[in-house]
Enzyme design. Structure first.
Site, PDB file in Angstrom:
ATOM      1  N   LYS A  13       0.834  -1.214   0.000  1.00 49.51           N
ATOM      2  CA  LYS A  13       0.000   0.000   0.000  1.00 49.51           C
ATOM      3  C   LYS A  13       0.869   1.264   0.000  1.00 49.51           C
ATOM      4  O   LYS A  13       0.648   2.181  -0.791  1.00 49.51           O
ATOM      5  CB  LYS A  13      -0.934   0.015   1.222  1.00 49.51           C
ATOM      6  CG  LYS A  13      -1.820  -1.210   1.350  1.00 49.51           C
ATOM      7  CD  LYS A  13      -2.727  -1.156   2.563  1.00 49.51           C
ATOM      8  CE  LYS A  13      -2.022  -1.170   3.898  1.00 49.51           C
ATOM      9  NZ  LYS A  13      -1.308  -2.423   4.233  1.00 49.51           N
ATOM     10  N   ARG A  94      -9.292   0.970   9.713  1.00 45.49           N
ATOM     11  CA  ARG A  94      -8.812  -0.384   9.972  1.00 45.49           C
ATOM     12  C   ARG A  94      -9.798  -1.163  10.823  1.00 45.49           C
ATOM     13  O   ARG A  94      -9.543  -2.322  11.152  1.00 45.49           O
ATOM     14  CB  ARG A  94      -7.518  -0.270  10.757  1.00 45.49           C
ATOM     15  CG  ARG A  94      -6.299  -0.773  10.037  1.00 45.49           C
ATOM     16  CD  ARG A  94      -5.152  -0.526  10.999  1.00 45.49           C
ATOM     17  NE  ARG A  94      -3.986  -1.242  10.641  1.00 45.49           N
ATOM     18  CZ  ARG A  94      -3.001  -0.718   9.921  1.00 45.49           C
ATOM     19  NH1 ARG A  94      -3.080   0.492   9.452  1.00 45.49           N
ATOM     20  NH2 ARG A  94      -1.931  -1.434   9.669  1.00 45.49           N
ATOM     21  N   ARG A 128      11.576  -6.222   4.097  1.00 40.72           N
ATOM     22  CA  ARG A 128      11.408  -4.768   4.000  1.00 40.72           C
ATOM     23  C   ARG A 128      12.487  -4.024   4.793  1.00 40.72           C
ATOM     24  O   ARG A 128      12.833  -4.397   5.902  1.00 40.72           O
ATOM     25  CB  ARG A 128      10.036  -4.356   4.526  1.00 40.72           C
ATOM     26  CG  ARG A 128       9.905  -2.822   4.576  1.00 40.72           C
ATOM     27  CD  ARG A 128       8.519  -2.346   4.727  1.00 40.72           C
ATOM     28  NE  ARG A 128       7.870  -2.870   5.913  1.00 40.72           N
ATOM     29  CZ  ARG A 128       6.584  -2.723   6.156  1.00 40.72           C
ATOM     30  NH1 ARG A 128       5.820  -2.089   5.288  1.00 40.72           N
ATOM     31  NH2 ARG A 128       6.047  -3.222   7.241  1.00 40.72           N
ATOM     32  N   ARG A 161      11.907  -2.077  10.459  1.00 39.57           N
ATOM     33  CA  ARG A 161      10.877  -1.637  11.415  1.00 39.57           C
ATOM     34  C   ARG A 161      10.751  -2.648  12.559  1.00 39.57           C
ATOM     35  O   ARG A 161      10.790  -3.853  12.322  1.00 39.57           O
ATOM     36  CB  ARG A 161       9.525  -1.519  10.690  1.00 39.57           C
ATOM     37  CG  ARG A 161       9.327  -0.179  10.039  1.00 39.57           C
ATOM     38  CD  ARG A 161       8.122  -0.101   9.133  1.00 39.57           C
ATOM     39  NE  ARG A 161       6.864  -0.624   9.662  1.00 39.57           N
ATOM     40  CZ  ARG A 161       5.690  -0.514   9.037  1.00 39.57           C
ATOM     41  NH1 ARG A 161       5.625   0.133   7.870  1.00 39.57           N
ATOM     42  NH2 ARG A 161       4.594  -1.021   9.548  1.00 39.57           N
ATOM     43  N   ARG A 172       0.112  -8.811  13.689  1.00 41.56           N
ATOM     44  CA  ARG A 172      -0.513  -7.865  12.745  1.00 41.56           C
ATOM     45  C   ARG A 172      -1.440  -8.607  11.773  1.00 41.56           C
ATOM     46  O   ARG A 172      -2.504  -8.101  11.409  1.00 41.56           O
ATOM     47  CB  ARG A 172       0.567  -7.097  11.981  1.00 41.56           C
ATOM     48  CG  ARG A 172       1.229  -6.051  12.869  1.00 41.56           C
ATOM     49  CD  ARG A 172       2.560  -5.625  12.320  1.00 41.56           C
ATOM     50  NE  ARG A 172       2.451  -4.916  11.072  1.00 41.56           N
ATOM     51  CZ  ARG A 172       3.450  -4.827  10.189  1.00 41.56           C
ATOM     52  NH1 ARG A 172       4.597  -5.423  10.408  1.00 41.56           N
ATOM     53  NH2 ARG A 172       3.281  -4.149   9.081  1.00 41.56           N
TER      54      ARG A 172
END
Ligand code: AP5
Length: 215
Positions: A13, A94, A128, A161, A172
């Site tokens: 996203k 969300r 990532r 992160r 998550r």
């Protein structure tokens, strides 16, 4: 054009939003800011502001910040001049209560649902790396910085992160399935939902995005 990007963590996203901002600005002749609630929370944590101190442990664990705090923050952000003509909301809403609150303070034109299997999400989150300076998303396989640990765009430090650690990723994904996935039916029922195939490489996802609107 007022858009919501909906999808699991790691679907791409934020990466697409960084590209879509310029595409939308050109197509509609007005700013379309990329408003990422996750990025706003991470900036608050880095600045050690009262909001940052309140949400740090929540983000690190992979759980959601409470609806009241998040809704207030988005309502304030959307009231700014640059978001009047259009925006990309990335990571909000969300939960169903967030979606209901949003309907009370902003009209939404389209909700793009990032369609991607679980294995691809795990591969993307596992690799990532993010720039501390400009927030650009890199990936150790799909989009490596030219120099290890250094951002190609601003020279900032490229880091992993805290919520990309395996325990937080599992949490998550659980939270996504329980609290965010029901928004797919919610927005489909309102005739606002369009699926975007988020599996291919970034250039192809950009093309899929343009076709989905169309722009
Ligand atoms: P947030 O920052 O919103 O995290 P997220 O939704 O989990 O989304 P991500 O940023 O992890 O993934 P993405 O889909 O943007 O993927 P990306 O483009 O980086 O939220 C973080 C936390 O904040 C939440 O857990 C929560 O605690 C809190 N929060 C935020 N919003 C909230 C809300 N509304 N309510 C309550 N709490 C909230 O891509 C991932 C990787 O894949 C990158 O390495 C990228 O380079 C690579 N990649 C991307 N696209 C492709 C492609 N097409 N091909 C190959 N690689 C790709």
């Amino acid at each position: 054009m007022k858009l919501i990007f909906l999808g699991p963590p790691g679907a791409g996203k934020g990466t697409l939003a960084a590209r879509a901002v310029g595409i939308l600005e050109k197509a509609y002749g007005m700013p379309h800011p990329h408003i990422s609630t996750g990025a706003i929370f991470r900036a608050a944590i880095a600045a050690q502001s009262p909001l940052g101190l309140k949400v740090k442990a929540i983000l690190d664990s992979g759980k959601l910040v409470d609806d009241g705090t998040t809704i207030e923050l988005v309502q304030e952000r959307l009231a700014r001049e640059d978001a009047r003509g259009g925006y990309i909301l990335d990571g909000f809403p969300r939960t169903i209560p967030q979606a209901e609150a949003l309907a009370g303070f902003s009209h939404v034109d389209r909700v793009l649902n990032f369609d991607i299997p679980n294995e691809a999400v795990l591969e993307r989150l596992g690799g990532r790396r993010v720039c501390r300076g400009c927030g650009h998303n890199f990936h150790i396989v799909f989009d490596k910085p030219k120099q290890d640990g250094v951002c190609d765009h601003c020279g900032g430090e490229v880091y992993t992160r805290d919520d990309d650690k395996p325990e937080a990723v599992q949490k998550r994904l659980e939270v996504y399935r329980a609290q965010t996935a029901p928004l797919i039916g919610f927005y489909r029922g309102k005739g606002l939902l369009t699926n975007v195939d988020a599996r291919p490489d970034v250039e192809q996802v950009v093309e899929n995005f343009k076709k989905a609107l169309p722009v």
